[in-house]
Design an enzyme around this catalytic site. Structure first.
Site, PDB file in Angstrom:
ATOM      1  N   CYS A 192      -4.643  21.263  24.663  1.00 30.11           N
ATOM      2  CA  CYS A 192      -4.660  21.822  23.311  1.00 30.11           C
ATOM      3  C   CYS A 192      -4.786  20.669  22.330  1.00 30.11           C
ATOM      4  O   CYS A 192      -4.177  19.608  22.532  1.00 30.11           O
ATOM      5  CB  CYS A 192      -3.367  22.595  23.039  1.00 30.11           C
ATOM      6  SG  CYS A 192      -3.221  23.188  21.348  1.00 30.11           S
ATOM      7  N   HIS A 241      -3.532  19.987  19.593  1.00 26.00           N
ATOM      8  CA  HIS A 241      -2.341  19.481  18.897  1.00 26.00           C
ATOM      9  C   HIS A 241      -1.408  18.667  19.790  1.00 26.00           C
ATOM     10  O   HIS A 241      -0.576  17.916  19.288  1.00 26.00           O
ATOM     11  CB  HIS A 241      -1.534  20.650  18.332  1.00 26.00           C
ATOM     12  CG  HIS A 241      -2.186  21.332  17.183  1.00 26.00           C
ATOM     13  ND1 HIS A 241      -3.414  21.950  17.280  1.00 26.00           N
ATOM     14  CD2 HIS A 241      -1.771  21.504  15.898  1.00 26.00           C
ATOM     15  CE1 HIS A 241      -3.719  22.478  16.101  1.00 26.00           C
ATOM     16  NE2 HIS A 241      -2.746  22.225  15.245  1.00 26.00           N
ATOM     17  N   GLU A 282       2.040  20.617  13.642  1.00 23.47           N
ATOM     18  CA  GLU A 282       1.560  20.706  12.247  1.00 23.47           C
ATOM     19  C   GLU A 282       2.681  20.391  11.261  1.00 23.47           C
ATOM     20  O   GLU A 282       2.446  19.869  10.179  1.00 23.47           O
ATOM     21  CB  GLU A 282       0.984  22.099  11.973  1.00 23.47           C
ATOM     22  CG  GLU A 282      -0.297  22.320  12.723  1.00 23.47           C
ATOM     23  CD  GLU A 282      -1.293  23.211  12.005  1.00 23.47           C
ATOM     24  OE1 GLU A 282      -0.972  23.711  10.911  1.00 23.47           O
ATOM     25  OE2 GLU A 282      -2.387  23.391  12.555  1.00 23.47           O
ATOM     26  N   ASP A 317     -13.199  22.921  15.209  1.00 22.37           N
ATOM     27  CA  ASP A 317     -11.922  23.355  15.766  1.00 22.37           C
ATOM     28  C   ASP A 317     -11.481  24.575  14.975  1.00 22.37           C
ATOM     29  O   ASP A 317     -12.014  24.863  13.901  1.00 22.37           O
ATOM     30  CB  ASP A 317     -10.882  22.227  15.634  1.00 22.37           C
ATOM     31  CG  ASP A 317      -9.530  22.634  16.210  1.00 22.37           C
ATOM     32  OD1 ASP A 317      -9.516  23.244  17.294  1.00 22.37           O
ATOM     33  OD2 ASP A 317      -8.498  22.376  15.569  1.00 22.37           O
ATOM     34  N   SER A 318     -10.485  25.265  15.493  1.00 25.89           N
ATOM     35  CA  SER A 318      -9.920  26.386  14.755  1.00 25.89           C
ATOM     36  C   SER A 318      -9.246  25.896  13.474  1.00 25.89           C
ATOM     37  O   SER A 318      -9.010  26.687  12.573  1.00 25.89           O
ATOM     38  CB  SER A 318      -8.901  27.098  15.635  1.00 25.89           C
ATOM     39  OG  SER A 318      -7.951  26.163  16.109  1.00 25.89           O
ATOM     40  N   CYS A 329     -11.875  22.388  20.048  1.00 26.44           N
ATOM     41  CA  CYS A 329     -10.816  23.365  20.287  1.00 26.44           C
ATOM     42  C   CYS A 329     -10.824  23.782  21.765  1.00 26.44           C
ATOM     43  O   CYS A 329     -11.852  24.201  22.286  1.00 26.44           O
ATOM     44  CB  CYS A 329     -11.079  24.580  19.402  1.00 26.44           C
ATOM     45  SG  CYS A 329      -9.908  25.910  19.639  1.00 26.44           S
ATOM     46  N   TYR A 333      -6.878  30.323  16.978  1.00 30.06           N
ATOM     47  CA  TYR A 333      -7.754  30.951  17.962  1.00 30.06           C
ATOM     48  C   TYR A 333      -6.968  31.261  19.247  1.00 30.06           C
ATOM     49  O   TYR A 333      -7.338  32.130  20.016  1.00 30.06           O
ATOM     50  CB  TYR A 333      -8.904  30.006  18.339  1.00 30.06           C
ATOM     51  CG  TYR A 333     -10.052  29.864  17.350  1.00 30.06           C
ATOM     52  CD1 TYR A 333      -9.980  30.376  16.052  1.00 30.06           C
ATOM     53  CD2 TYR A 333     -11.218  29.217  17.735  1.00 30.06           C
ATOM     54  CE1 TYR A 333     -11.039  30.213  15.164  1.00 30.06           C
ATOM     55  CE2 TYR A 333     -12.294  29.060  16.859  1.00 30.06           C
ATOM     56  CZ  TYR A 333     -12.197  29.556  15.572  1.00 30.06           C
ATOM     57  OH  TYR A 333     -13.257  29.402  14.707  1.00 30.06           O
TER      58      TYR A 333
HETATM   59  N1  DGL Z   1      -7.263  24.294  18.486  1.00 28.22           N
HETATM   60  C1  DGL Z   1      -6.504  25.162  19.355  1.00 28.22           C
HETATM   61  C2  DGL Z   1      -6.693  24.712  20.802  1.00 28.22           C
HETATM   62  O1  DGL Z   1      -6.952  23.563  21.097  1.00 28.22           O
HETATM   63  C3  DGL Z   1      -5.042  25.194  18.989  1.00 28.22           C
HETATM   64  C4  DGL Z   1      -4.759  25.948  17.711  1.00 28.22           C
HETATM   65  C5  DGL Z   1      -5.174  27.393  17.773  1.00 28.22           C
HETATM   66  O2  DGL Z   1      -4.530  28.191  18.469  1.00 28.22           O
HETATM   67  O3  DGL Z   1      -6.172  27.734  17.140  1.00 28.22           O
HETATM   68  O4  DGL Z   1      -6.615  25.528  21.680  1.00 28.22           O
END
Ligand code: DGL
Length: 268
Positions: free
Chosen positions: A184, A186, A152, A10-11, A73, A42
Site C-alpha cells: 500500500c 502509505h 496521513e 494514485d487515489s 496505487c 480506492y
Molecule cells: N493508494 C491506496 C493503495 O495503495 C491506499 C489508499 C486508498 O485506499 O485509496 O492501495
C-alpha cells in the site's frame, strides 16, 4: 518524446512515496502526478469502480502527453492494470509485479506476508503474482485499513500506531514469515513501526523502490529516457479536490519540493 513527462497516479496522497523513489532514481525525468483526492479511498471500493476511476485518471494524464503511466496505487494496480494496459498505447507499470519480484529475491524461507488495503488483499493480486513466479512460496495476507489514516495523520512513530500494528501483524508473525510486502502506498511511512513490530528477522519490501527500478528498466528498454543536459526536471501536481490539504499532507511524503497543486477536472 523523451522529454515528455511520466504520468503517475494514485487515489490520493500516498502515491507520492512512489513518485519520491522515481525522482530519486531518475532525477532528470519530468513527472506529472494526479491524486484522486475527491474519490479516495480506492481501497474499500469494488473492482468495477476502481477500474472506471483509473481509466478516467489515465485519460486526463494522456492529454499532457505522458510517455508512460505508473499506477502508484496498489489497489488500482490490483484491479485496473490489465484494463489500462489494454486501452493505452503507452507502457503502463503497476506496483504489484515489482513488489512481488523484490519479495522473492529477499525471502530465504519462502514464507512471505503481504499487507494492503481491503481491495488489494481481496483481489489476491500479490499472492497470485508471487505464486506465478515461484509456486513453492507460501503467502499470508492481511488487510490493514487503519494504517492509511494513521500515516496521513503523521502518526508514524506513535504508541497508537504500535498497538494497531501489533494487532494486525500478530497472525502474520505467528506464520513465521521472513519477508513482508508493504502493499500500500502509505505503508512505507510506517516502516519504523512495522520493522519494530515484526523484528529483525523479517525483511520489509517497499514496492515504491522496486517500482522505480521497473520504471527505469522500461524507459531504457523503450529508449525513452530523458538524457538531456537540463537536470532540472519539472514536477507538476494535480488533484481532484482540495489542493491545499494535498500540499500540507503531501509534504510528509514528498518534502518541500511539493510547492503547489492544481485542480483537475476529469471527464466522465
Ligand atoms: N493508494 C491506496 C493503495 O495503495 C491506499 C489508499 C486508498 O485506499 O485509496 O492501495
Amino acid at each position: 518524446m523523451n522529454q515528455n513527462p511520466i504520468g503517475i497516479f494514485d487515489s490520493g496522497i500516498g502515491g507520492l512515496t512512489v513518485l519520491r523513489e522515481i525522482t530519486r532514481l531518475l532525477p532528470k525525468e519530468n513527472t506529472i502526478y494526479l491524486g484522486d483526492t475527491a474519490r479516495v479511498p480506492y481501497g474499500s471500493k469494488s473492482k468495477e469502480t476502481v477500474e472506471r476511476y483509473s481509466l478516467e485518471v489515465a485519460h486526463f494524464l494522456l492529454k499532457y502527453g505522458i510517455k508512460m503511466l505508473v499506477a502508484a496505487c496498489n489497489t488500482a494496480s490490483a484491479y485496473a492494470l490489465d484494463r489500462l494496459k489494454k486501452e493505452l498505447a503507452i507502457p503502463v507499470i503497476g506496483v504489484i509485479e515489482p513488489g512481488a519480484k523484490a519479495a522473492l529475491l529477499a525471502t530465504r524461507t519462502k514464507r512471505i506476508g503481504v499487507i494492503g488495503t481491503e481491495g488489494t488483499i481481496r483481489s489476491n493480486a500479490y499472492a497470485s503474482a508471487i505464486k506465478a513466479l515461484d509456486p513453492d512460496v507460501s503467502t499470508f495476507t492481511k488487510a490493514c485499513p487503519l494504517f492509511v489514516p494513521l500515516a496521513e495523520e503523521g502518526w508514524t512513530d506513535d504508541s497508537v500506531t504500535f498497538s494497531v500494528a501489533e494487532r494486525y501483524l500478530g497472525e502474520l508473525k505467528a506464520h513465521g514469515i521472513d519477508t513482508l510486502v508493504l502493499g500500500c502506498t502509505h505503508y512505507p511511512l510506517l516502516k519504523g513501526v512495522l520493522a519494530k513490530v515484526m523484528g529483525p528477522g523479517v525483511t520489509l519490501i517497499d514496492s515504491a523502490e522496486s517500482t522505480a527500478e521497473e520504471v527505469k528498466r522500461v524507459l531504457i528498454e523503450n529508449s525513452m529516457q530523458n538524457n538531456g543536459a537540463d537536470a532540472h526536471a519539472a514536477h507538476r501536481f494535480f488533484v481532484t479536490d482540495s489542493p491545499e490539504r494535498f500540499v500540507t499532507v503531501g509534504r510528509r511524503f514528498f518534502g518541500e519540493r511539493l510547492e503547489g497543486a492544481e485542480l483537475a477536472r476529469l471527464a466522465e
